[in-house]
Structures are given as C-alpha cells and as structure tokens.
Design an enzyme around this catalytic site. Structure first.
Site, PDB file in Angstrom:
ATOM      1  N   LYS A   1       1.425  -1.817   9.496  1.00 62.97           N
ATOM      2  CA  LYS A   1       0.261  -2.689   8.920  1.00 62.97           C
ATOM      3  C   LYS A   1      -0.899  -2.235   8.626  1.00 62.97           C
ATOM      4  O   LYS A   1      -1.677  -2.511   7.707  1.00 62.97           O
ATOM      5  CB  LYS A   1      -0.240  -3.655  10.040  1.00 62.97           C
ATOM      6  N   ARG A   2      -1.273  -0.979   9.387  1.00 63.65           N
ATOM      7  CA  ARG A   2      -2.460  -0.309   9.099  1.00 63.65           C
ATOM      8  C   ARG A   2      -2.594   0.064   7.595  1.00 63.65           C
ATOM      9  O   ARG A   2      -3.844   0.361   7.089  1.00 63.65           O
ATOM     10  CB  ARG A   2      -2.648   0.643  10.345  1.00 63.65           C
TER      11      ARG A   2
END
Ligand code: GLU
Length: 488
Positions: free
Chosen positions: A257-258
């Site tokens: 996600k990052r």
C-alpha cells in the site's frame, strides 16, 4: 485425482480482512482463466475464519470487484453450489470432525504450552542461531497428564504431528519442489479458543469441494508442504498446486500500500480505470503470451492462457504501463460507452445536468477529448470548457511572437468569417479561418491559437476546428466577442 479437463475445479479463496487487493485480483483472474480455458468450474470460497478481522463490508468489496472485473464464479456466495456453504465460518463442524479424527488416530495432539513458554523456547533457539520450531513438549504426554491439565482447565491448541521426512510435489509453475518437514515442527491446526487455522480449513475444503488445482501466490509455498502432510493425515488426495510469481513494486519490494495503490475499488475503480484494462494488465503480470501482443480481451485471454507460460520469477507492477493500457482502451471504445461510463465520474452540477438534458452535446464533448485522456475521471476536467464559460487571463489569447493588436485583428477577422460561412462544418471552418488569416496578414498559427484560446480558455485543448464545430456558431461567436473585450 480427476484430471480430464472437463472436471477441472479451481477455487479462489480470499480472506475478507481488508479491501480487495490488486494482487488477489490477479490470483482470481489466473484461476478463472485456467478454469474457463478447460470449461471447468471456478469456485469462490470466502475464508472468513478469522472472526475478529473479517468484515461484511470486505466480503461485499470482494464480490463487487470480481463482478466488476467480469470474473464470475460458478459456485460460491449468492449462487450456491453442491459444496455449499461457501463461507468457512459456516463450515466449522466439518473442520471439527477432521480434528477429532486426527486426535483419535493420534495424528494430532493437544498442546498445553502457554504463549510465554513458546516464546521462551523460540528465543532460546534463536540465540543458538537455530530456526524456531516447536520442540514437541506436549507430543507424548501421558493420558494421566493430559487429564490433569484438562481438569485444571489449561487452555490448549491442537498440533498436527509432523514426521521428519521430505515433502515432494510437482508444482505446475515451478516444477519439482522438495521441503524438509523436519524444519516445520508440529504445527497448530486449532487455536486455544478452538478456532481452526487456515492450513486446516483450506485443506479440508479443497477436499470437500473436490478442487483439482490450486493456483495461489508464491508466498504459500511452504504452506503447501504442510497442507500436503495434513491431507495425507486425513487420507485426502491433494490437489495439484501451482504458485504464481509474487507481484513487486518497481524497487523490487513486495507490492504494498505504501508504495503502490492496491485496493481494486478505492484505488482503481474509483480513480477511473476500466475493468478491461485491469484484467488485461493483470494477465500480463506473470503470464506471457509468447508474442509481442499486449492487448487482450477477457475472452481472448481465456483462449490464449496457458499455465506453461506463467513465469516463475517475480512480476513488477508497472503503474505507467497500466495507465497507458487504460488510455488505449479508452481511445478504442465506442464513444457512447465512454460517455456513459464517464458520466458516473462527473462532479460539477452544471456538467451533470447537461449530460442528462443534452445527451448529444455531452457525447460530442466526450468525443472531442477521447484521444486525450487516460482515466474516466479525467473526462470532466477536459470537457468542462464546453459547459462552463471559460475564465482566463487575456495574455493567453496572444500567440507566440504575436502582439495585442494582431490578436485583436484575429478575433475580429474570425468573427466576420464565422458569421459569413454558410455551411458551419469542419472543412468550411478550416478553409474560412485560414483564408481570413492570410487576408489580414496573420499567420495560421496566430489565428488558430487565438481563436482556440478564446473558445476554451486553456493553453492546451482539442483542435480549434473540432471545438468550433461542437460549440456551434452562436456559442463560438459569443466566446470570441468576450475575448475581444478582454483586450480593450
Ligand atoms: N485465504 C488465503 C489467502 O487469501 C487463501 C490462500 C489460498 O488460495 O489457498 O491468502
């Protein structure tokens, strides 16, 4: 094991503990393609045994996203099937039966070790540089000792007994694999609260649902070895396993996600990606068609897909490539389809209203920008000038190497020419504007820039003749008149 193609049964088994992940969509797609290629069955099974982390909203997200992508299931939630129910939370009795059987056959045992004891054991092993594994404290407890611990209500998990041998299997993608079961130690199959672990539920259900092939991520390789042992313990035939290459960020870290958008609904669907493009792109993440061809519909993928051409090395998620592909699909779709889909992304009231009340005009506006956009969500900003009188700085009207006086001349000449022409068509508009430019000693560039800027208020936009045509004579003259006023 059933191996004639018609009886191929695969399953996609997501856990509803977060938003549907783009990597899961790839796993779903590969299973779907494999099943459909051989007219087999694609099962959707919701692995919701982790009651704390599973949520209905995530189940809904899984179902919505799969349907949006066109990955329909033959058996599973909403459609049912011979192996129903397809939610693991509704199949607990089945798992318990298998655990009882393993206990009765002494293939599993109760482990009363506390979390503190287990942590200590692990730390001691790590200190010695050894890989952590359960040492088997409770493996051979005497019946009296067990009775005592039970009477004292000491919590217990249940562990499956692993004998120290090699587990071998032929992976559909990686070929022959071998794991040393000695390294695992006896593993837990139910927790102290009685809830079954993934390894158990997955094995029991793959058998109960007569799954023939399991395609899942490389991160499950060691689970597969354990599941094969468990299946043997339960006298099940194991399905054939194939492990898909992991999807990595461009810097080769695990897709996260990052660094990358991963939610199919929030990051892709709601950002204006097309399901066709996502499916096409995901298919190429780990599978290669064996040619340079890159564009495939879902139907074509079913035809072309072959498990032999799934790579066994990691796949890099290239966001730019996906965006390019989305643009490709947008450029090649019917404009009516594009307008309908883009209308779901409108936010400005005036444009929304116009799209309903003047559908043809909306369609023309969309067709003006079809070649210029890569996401459905970009349509609105590109067509806004058609619906809202543009606001801009007068300087924008002045073409490069021109000046205010010449710009004014261009606007006056354009007004005259546009008023005069009888057929307000693309060709006529072009002939008239170029002729009047020449007549007034202006370059084509000056004339076209100035008129285009007056119509759109933008430094970049579709071509001036197309814009003139879509806006129509009255609106175009009105905009040119207000541009002239800006210069006085
Ligand atoms: N619920 C597991 C997961 O989401 C399923 C893995 C499998 O396909 O067996 O990773």
């Amino acid at each position: 094991m059933a191996n004639d193609n018609k009886s191929i049964r695969v399953r996609f088994a997501p856990s509803p503990t977060g938003q549907f992940h783009i990597g899961s969509a790839r796993a779903a797609l590969f299973n779907f393609l494999y099943a459909k290629k051989f007219a087999g069955t694609f099962i959707l099974r919701i692995e919701d045994t982790d009651r704390q982390r599973s949520e209905d909203q995530f189940v809904k997200d899984i179902l919505d996203c799969l349907l949006w992508l066109g990955i329909g299931w033959d058996e599973g939630p909403q459609v049912g099937g011979p192996a129903a129910p397809y939610f693991q939370s509704e199949r607990l009795a089945m798992y318990q039966k298998c655990v009882d059987q393993l206990l009765a056959e002494k293939k599993a045992y109760k482990c009363f070790c506390s979390p503190e004891e287990l942590t200590k054991e692990k730390e001691a092993q790590q200190k010695k540089g050894a890989a952590p594994k359960y040492t088997g404290t409770c493996r051979d407890l005497k019946p009296e000792a067990i009775a005592k611990l039970e009477a004292a209500k000491k919590p217990f998990s249940i562990r499956f007994k692993v004998d120290g041998r090699k587990v071998k299997f032929d992976d559909m993608i990686h070929g022959p694999m071998e794991f040393d079961a000695n390294l695992f130690g006896d593993f837990v199959i139910t927790r102290t609260d009685g809830s079954p672990l993934f390894l158990l539920t997955n094995t029991v259900d793959d058998n109960a649902m007569q799954v023939t092939h399991v395609l899942r991520g490389d991160d499950h390789l060691s689970n597969t070895a354990k599941q094969i042992l468990l299946a043997e313990g339960l006298n099940f035939l194991s399905p054939q396993f194939g492990h898909l290459p992991l999807i990595m960020n461009p810097d080769r870290s695990k897709l996260s996600k990052r660094k990358n958008p991963v939610s199919v609904s929030a990051d892709y669907r709601q950002s204006g990606y097309l399901p066709e493009a996502i499916v096409n792109y995901l298919a190429l993440l780990g599978w290669n068609p064996g040619t340079d061809r890159e564009i495939f519909t879902l139907h074509e993928l079913i035809e072309e897909f072959s498990i032999e051409r799934v790579n066994n090395s990691n796949a890099i998620f290239d966001h730019d490539k996906l965006l390019w592909m989305n643009g490709h699909y947008i450029r090649h779709m019917a404009v009516g389809d594009l307008a309908a889909r883009a209308s779901e992304f409108l936010t400005q009231a005036a444009i929304k209203k116009a799209s309903r009340e003047r559908p043809e005009f909306f369609l023309q506006a969309v067709s003006l920008v079809q070649d210029r956009i890569k996401l459905l969500s970009e349509v609105e900003e590109h067509i806004a000038f058609c619906f809202v009188t543009p606001e801009y700085d007068a300087k924008l009207l002045i073409a490069k190497k021109s000046d205010e006086a010449r710009t004014k001349t261009a606007l006056t000449a354009a007004t005259e020419a546009l008023t005069k022409i009888s057929a307000y068509t693309l060709d006529e508009l072009e002939v008239a504007l170029r002729a009047t430019a020449r007549h007034h000693g202006l370059t084509d560039g000056e004339m076209l820039w100035t008129v285009r800027a007056a119509l759109t208020g933008l430094p970049a936009s579709p071509g001036v003749f197309e814009v003139l045509e879509v806006l129509g004579r009255d609106e175009s003259l009105k905009r040119i008149a207000s541009a002239s006023k800006k210069l006085t």
